[in-house]
Design a protein around this motif. Structure first.
Motif, PDB file in Angstrom:
ATOM      1  N   SER A   1       5.769  18.536  -0.132  1.00 26.53           N
ATOM      2  CA  SER A   1       4.557  18.824   0.633  1.00 26.53           C
ATOM      3  C   SER A   1       3.303  18.699  -0.217  1.00 26.53           C
ATOM      4  O   SER A   1       2.209  18.515   0.330  1.00 26.53           O
ATOM      5  CB  SER A   1       4.646  20.235   1.224  1.00 26.53           C
ATOM      6  OG  SER A   1       5.742  20.334   2.118  1.00 26.53           O
ATOM      7  N   ARG A   2       3.439  18.789  -1.541  1.00 27.61           N
ATOM      8  CA  ARG A   2       2.266  18.652  -2.419  1.00 27.61           C
ATOM      9  C   ARG A   2       1.829  17.205  -2.557  1.00 27.61           C
ATOM     10  O   ARG A   2       0.703  16.927  -2.960  1.00 27.61           O
ATOM     11  CB  ARG A   2       2.562  19.236  -3.803  1.00 27.61           C
ATOM     12  CG  ARG A   2       2.694  20.754  -3.809  1.00 27.61           C
ATOM     13  CD  ARG A   2       2.576  21.310  -5.223  1.00 27.61           C
ATOM     14  NE  ARG A   2       3.615  20.819  -6.112  1.00 27.61           N
ATOM     15  CZ  ARG A   2       4.810  21.408  -6.255  1.00 27.61           C
ATOM     16  NH1 ARG A   2       5.109  22.487  -5.547  1.00 27.61           N
ATOM     17  NH2 ARG A   2       5.693  20.921  -7.101  1.00 27.61           N
ATOM     18  N   GLY A   3       2.700  16.257  -2.234  1.00 23.39           N
ATOM     19  CA  GLY A   3       2.343  14.849  -2.280  1.00 23.39           C
ATOM     20  C   GLY A   3       2.290  14.289  -3.688  1.00 23.39           C
ATOM     21  O   GLY A   3       2.753  14.915  -4.655  1.00 23.39           O
TER      22      GLY A   3
ATOM     23  N   ASN B   1       0.844  -1.188   0.000  1.00 21.48           N
ATOM     24  CA  ASN B   1       0.000   0.000   0.000  1.00 21.48           C
ATOM     25  C   ASN B   1       0.885   1.247   0.000  1.00 21.48           C
ATOM     26  O   ASN B   1       1.838   1.338   0.772  1.00 21.48           O
ATOM     27  CB  ASN B   1      -0.901   0.010   1.241  1.00 21.48           C
ATOM     28  CG  ASN B   1      -1.955   1.098   1.173  1.00 21.48           C
ATOM     29  OD1 ASN B   1      -2.594   1.275   0.141  1.00 21.48           O
ATOM     30  ND2 ASN B   1      -2.137   1.830   2.256  1.00 21.48           N
ATOM     31  N   GLY B   2       0.568   2.199  -0.879  1.00 24.85           N
ATOM     32  CA  GLY B   2       1.457   3.345  -1.057  1.00 24.85           C
ATOM     33  C   GLY B   2       2.617   2.980  -1.950  1.00 24.85           C
ATOM     34  O   GLY B   2       3.755   3.418  -1.735  1.00 24.85           O
ATOM     35  N   ALA B   3       2.339   2.192  -2.998  1.00 22.05           N
ATOM     36  CA  ALA B   3       3.409   1.595  -3.808  1.00 22.05           C
ATOM     37  C   ALA B   3       4.112   2.588  -4.714  1.00 22.05           C
ATOM     38  O   ALA B   3       5.183   2.282  -5.243  1.00 22.05           O
ATOM     39  CB  ALA B   3       2.842   0.442  -4.643  1.00 22.05           C
ATOM     40  N   GLY B   4       3.555   3.776  -4.905  1.00 16.93           N
ATOM     41  CA  GLY B   4       4.190   4.719  -5.808  1.00 16.93           C
ATOM     42  C   GLY B   4       5.270   5.574  -5.182  1.00 16.93           C
ATOM     43  O   GLY B   4       6.051   6.212  -5.881  1.00 16.93           O
TER      44      GLY B   4
ATOM     45  N   PHE C   1       2.164   3.855   3.383  1.00 18.25           N
ATOM     46  CA  PHE C   1       1.438   5.119   3.280  1.00 18.25           C
ATOM     47  C   PHE C   1       1.095   5.708   4.645  1.00 18.25           C
ATOM     48  O   PHE C   1       1.304   6.885   4.910  1.00 18.25           O
ATOM     49  CB  PHE C   1       0.162   4.918   2.463  1.00 18.25           C
ATOM     50  CG  PHE C   1      -0.561   6.196   2.158  1.00 18.25           C
ATOM     51  CD1 PHE C   1      -0.093   7.054   1.180  1.00 18.25           C
ATOM     52  CD2 PHE C   1      -1.707   6.540   2.858  1.00 18.25           C
ATOM     53  CE1 PHE C   1      -0.754   8.248   0.900  1.00 18.25           C
ATOM     54  CE2 PHE C   1      -2.376   7.726   2.589  1.00 18.25           C
ATOM     55  CZ  PHE C   1      -1.897   8.577   1.605  1.00 18.25           C
ATOM     56  N   GLY C   2       0.568   4.877   5.551  1.00 17.94           N
ATOM     57  CA  GLY C   2       0.198   5.373   6.874  1.00 17.94           C
ATOM     58  C   GLY C   2      -1.085   6.179   6.842  1.00 17.94           C
ATOM     59  O   GLY C   2      -1.936   5.989   5.967  1.00 17.94           O
TER      60      GLY C   2
ATOM     61  N   VAL D   1      13.454   5.075  -8.706  1.00 17.64           N
ATOM     62  CA  VAL D   1      12.733   6.002  -9.583  1.00 17.64           C
ATOM     63  C   VAL D   1      12.868   7.415  -9.015  1.00 17.64           C
ATOM     64  O   VAL D   1      12.681   7.632  -7.813  1.00 17.64           O
ATOM     65  CB  VAL D   1      11.251   5.599  -9.692  1.00 17.64           C
ATOM     66  CG1 VAL D   1      10.451   6.649 -10.464  1.00 17.64           C
ATOM     67  CG2 VAL D   1      11.132   4.233 -10.359  1.00 17.64           C
ATOM     68  N   ILE D   2      13.194   8.363  -9.873  1.00 18.22           N
ATOM     69  CA  ILE D   2      13.402   9.747  -9.453  1.00 18.22           C
ATOM     70  C   ILE D   2      12.194  10.591  -9.860  1.00 18.22           C
ATOM     71  O   ILE D   2      11.861  10.691 -11.042  1.00 18.22           O
ATOM     72  CB  ILE D   2      14.688  10.330 -10.072  1.00 18.22           C
ATOM     73  CG1 ILE D   2      15.899   9.456  -9.703  1.00 18.22           C
ATOM     74  CG2 ILE D   2      14.887  11.767  -9.610  1.00 18.22           C
ATOM     75  CD1 ILE D   2      16.144   9.306  -8.216  1.00 18.22           C
ATOM     76  N   ASP D   3      11.543  11.171  -8.857  1.00 24.17           N
ATOM     77  CA  ASP D   3      10.409  12.060  -9.101  1.00 24.17           C
ATOM     78  C   ASP D   3      10.877  13.373  -9.715  1.00 24.17           C
ATOM     79  O   ASP D   3      10.329  13.841 -10.710  1.00 24.17           O
ATOM     80  CB  ASP D   3       9.674  12.329  -7.785  1.00 24.17           C
ATOM     81  CG  ASP D   3       8.532  13.319  -7.913  1.00 24.17           C
ATOM     82  OD1 ASP D   3       7.381  12.866  -8.083  1.00 24.17           O
ATOM     83  OD2 ASP D   3       8.779  14.544  -7.834  1.00 24.17           O
ATOM     84  N   SER D   4      11.899  13.982  -9.103  1.00 22.03           N
ATOM     85  CA  SER D   4      12.359  15.299  -9.528  1.00 22.03           C
ATOM     86  C   SER D   4      13.717  15.578  -8.894  1.00 22.03           C
ATOM     87  O   SER D   4      14.074  14.988  -7.866  1.00 22.03           O
ATOM     88  CB  SER D   4      11.348  16.390  -9.131  1.00 22.03           C
ATOM     89  OG  SER D   4      10.930  16.231  -7.785  1.00 22.03           O
ATOM     90  N   VAL D   5      14.462  16.496  -9.519  1.00 21.86           N
ATOM     91  CA  VAL D   5      15.796  16.873  -9.045  1.00 21.86           C
ATOM     92  C   VAL D   5      15.862  18.395  -8.952  1.00 21.86           C
ATOM     93  O   VAL D   5      15.444  19.098  -9.877  1.00 21.86           O
ATOM     94  CB  VAL D   5      16.899  16.357  -9.991  1.00 21.86           C
ATOM     95  CG1 VAL D   5      18.278  16.761  -9.470  1.00 21.86           C
ATOM     96  CG2 VAL D   5      16.809  14.839 -10.158  1.00 21.86           C
TER      97      VAL D   5
END
Length: 338
Positions: free
Chosen positions: A325-327, A178-181, A241-242, A307-311
C-alpha cells in the motif's frame, strides 16, 4: 475429522489489518486438479482490491462473498497429491502457477496458504535455476506481459473491449514501458527487449540502475521529466501504471502506433486515439500453464529475471500488504510459506 492447515484468512473487507493468520481446512484435489504444498506466494494488485472489497467498482460489480476468503493467485511449491485424471505431474514435482484467475477473482484463489488446489491446465514445472521465491513472483506479472506483448493464448471474450487483444510484432520497434519499475513493468521491459524492440523505461529515479541492467535502452525519470515532452514517434506504449491522465501517453505515439493499457479503467482518450490513428487495446490476464512452461524456459536460462522487492513470512501477510500500500515497489512482494 477434517485435517487443518495454516492460511491467511479474510473475514471482512478492509485494510491490511483484516488479514489474519490461522487454521483452515486442508483442501483436497478434485478430478483434474493437483494439490500443491506452497513454498512461496506473491502479492498482486487484485489481492489488494479484493481485500478492500473492490470498493472502486460500481456497487453492482462488487463481490458478495462467503467469508472467510483466502487471497492470492501466484504460487510456487511442490506437488503433494494429484487428483483423478492427472498423469502429467507427479508427487514431488516442483511447480508454479497462477491459480483460477480471473474465475475466482471475487472470492479468492487460495494461494496465501500452506496448500492450494490447482487445475491441471494452469500448472507448469518450476524453472530450474531459480528458487521458489522468484518463481512465485512470476506468474501473474509475467503472464500479463506475455499476453499483452507476445501471445494472448485464449479466445475468451474481452471484458474491456469488443475486439480481442492482438499483440503487434516488436522486432525493430520502439516500445515505451510506463511504470517500468513495478511487477508487470520490469518484466514487460525484458520481454520487449527479448522480442527485438528498443525499449524506453519510465519510472522514478530509484529504478534507473535496475532497469538499465534489465536491458532498457533509455530511461526517463517521470518525477523530473515530462515523458510526452521527451520522446515522440513510439511504435508502442504499454502502460503498466494506470491512474489518472493516461490520455497523455497518446502524445508520444506515432500515427498508426498502439497503446496497451494494463488497467484501462478511467481512460477517456478513445476519440483522440481514433483521430491520431492509434490502436488502444487491453485484455484480462488469464491463467495458462502452457505459457508458464514457455516463459519458464526464459526464467530458467536467465533471459528474464524476476526482481524481488521484499519477502515476508506467510504469517505476516498483513505487513506485506502494508508494504504494497505504500507503493514505489521494485519488482514483486513475496510471502515465504516454508
Amino acid at each position: 475429522m477434517t485435517e487443518m492447515t495454516k492460511a491467511v484468512l479474510l473475514h471482512a473487507f478492509g485494510g491490511p489489518e483484516v488479514l489474519h493468520y490461522g487454521n483452515a481446512p486442508r483442501p483436497a484435489p478434485a478430478n483434474g486438479e493437483v494439490l500443491v504444498r506452497v513454498h512461496a506466494a506473491s502479492l498482486n494488485p487484485p489481492d489488494l482490491y479484493l481485500r478492500d472489497g473492490y470498493r472502486a467498482l460500481p456497487p453492482e460489480w462488487q463481490p458478495d462473498p462467503v467469508f472467510p476468503l483466502i487471497l492470492g493467485t501466484d504460487v510456487s511449491g511442490v506437488v503433494e497429491a494429484v487428483g483423478d485424471g492427472v498423469s502429467e505431474f507427479n508427487v514431488g514435482d516442483e511447480v508454479y502457477a497462477m491459480v483460477r484467475f480471473p474465475e475466482d477473482v471475487m472470492k479468492g484463489s487460495g494461494a496465501y496458504a500452506e496448500y492450494v488446489r490447482v487445475p491441471l491446465s494452469e500448472l507448469a514445472i518450476k524453472p530450474t535455476g531459480i528458487d521458489h521465491i522468484q518463481a512465485a513472483g512470476a506468474p501473474m506479472s509475467l503472464l500479463t506481459a506475455w499476453q499483452f506483448l507476445v501471445e494472448l493464448g485464449h479466445d475468451a471474450p474481452n471484458p474491456f473491449q469488443s475486439f480481442p487483444h492482438a499483440p503487434i510484432p516488436l522486432d525493430g520497434k520502439t516500445v515505451l514501458v510506463n511504470g517500468a519499475g513495478g511487477g508487470v513493468g520490469h518484466l514487460a521491459v525484458q520481454v520487449a527487449k527479448w522480442k527485438g524492440a528498443r525499449v524506453i523505461a519510465v519510472a522514478s529515479g530509484k529504478h534507473e540502475a535496475l532497469l538499465r541492467n534489465l536491458g532498457a535502452d533509455q530511461f526517463i525519470d517521470y518525477t523530473t521529466t515530462s515523458v510526452e515532452k521527451s520522446v515522440q514517434d513510439m511504435d508502442l506504449v504499454i502502460d503498466a501504471f494506470g491512474g489518472p491522465n493516461m490520455e497523455r501517453l497518446l502524445e508520444v505515439l506515432k500515427r498508426g502506433g498502439a497503446l496497451y493499457l494494463v488497467n484501462p479503467l478511467g481512460f477517456s482518450g478513445h476519440e483522440e486515439a481514433a483521430r491520431r490513428g492509434i490502436t488502444v487495446s487491453s485484455t484480462q490476464v488469464r491463467s495458462n500453464g502452457a505459457q508458464l512452461a514457455e516463459t519458464g524456459r526464459l526464467l530458467g536460462n536467465g533471459t528474464i529475471r524476476v526482481v524481488i522487492d521484499s519477502v515476508y513470512p506467510l504469517a505476516e501477510a498483513s505487513v506485506a500488504h502494508q508494504r504494497a500500500s505504500r507503493g514505489s515497489i521494485q519488482g514483486k512482494i513475496v510471502l515465504s510459506v516454508v
